[in-house]
Design a protein around this motif. Sequence first.
Motif, short mmCIF file in Angstrom:
data_model
loop_
_atom_site.label_atom_id
_atom_site.label_comp_id
_atom_site.label_asym_id
_atom_site.label_seq_id
_atom_site.Cartn_x
_atom_site.Cartn_y
_atom_site.Cartn_z
N ASP A 1 0.84 -1.20 0.00
CA ASP A 1 0.00 0.00 0.00
C ASP A 1 0.88 1.25 0.00
O ASP A 1 0.65 2.20 -0.76
N ASP B 1 2.89 1.58 -3.24
CA ASP B 1 2.00 2.01 -4.32
C ASP B 1 1.78 3.53 -4.26
O ASP B 1 1.81 4.21 -5.29
N ALA B 2 1.59 4.04 -3.06
CA ALA B 2 1.41 5.48 -2.90
C ALA B 2 2.67 6.24 -3.33
O ALA B 2 2.58 7.30 -3.97
N TRP C 1 -2.44 -3.04 -6.63
CA TRP C 1 -1.57 -1.87 -6.47
C TRP C 1 -1.10 -1.42 -7.85
O TRP C 1 0.04 -1.70 -8.25
#
Length: 216
Positions: free
Chosen positions: A136, A139-140, A180
Amino acid sequence: MILIGMYDSPFTRRVAIALALRGIAFEHRPWSVGADFDRIREYSPLGRVPVLVLDDGEVLMESSSILDWIEHETTGEPLLPAGGKDRREAMRLIGMASGAADRAVGIVLERVFHAPEARSQALLDRSLKQIEGTYDALDAACAARAGQWLVGDTMTLADITVATYVTHGSNAAPVDLTRWPALKAHVDRCEALDVFAQHFVPFFVPQPKGAKEVTA
């Protein structure tokens, strides 16, 4: 010099890619930590890979130590920013990817060394949650980057580590990277480069303890 370890190890693979980017020739010995454990222990007491044997016989162990030698004792484009915010960000991404890779290895070991009834499902679930949480965050970071690379205008060890470690984790855990999209796009872009393709073998799935042997 000699690089010991199979390329389905992300730790060995990122070292091989860094050596190739620096134009450093090496002999590759694709020894398995399973089948070749005793041979590897002749160089590394832990029996872990990668191991790099230098031309003068000096032995370097653990990918971070080997990469430090590559960065400071060989010539070429820097593997990491020299300092400041960019270096801190690169190290943050490398740290997260490394932690997720360790958890993926832990999942594999739990399945290989413990029969199904003896496995800790709580440990497997926790490890998967750690991997997914890390992806997560990665991916950001991929979605927020300003250019093609994660840090700055050139490929760094952050890109190499994230790509090789996430490729391994997606196959070893396994997890579906479509969850993702920004991370997957970045990994796919790196994996399409020749230097990545030339130092790759598909992940070998060890036979789990207690599994029935499949015969033709």
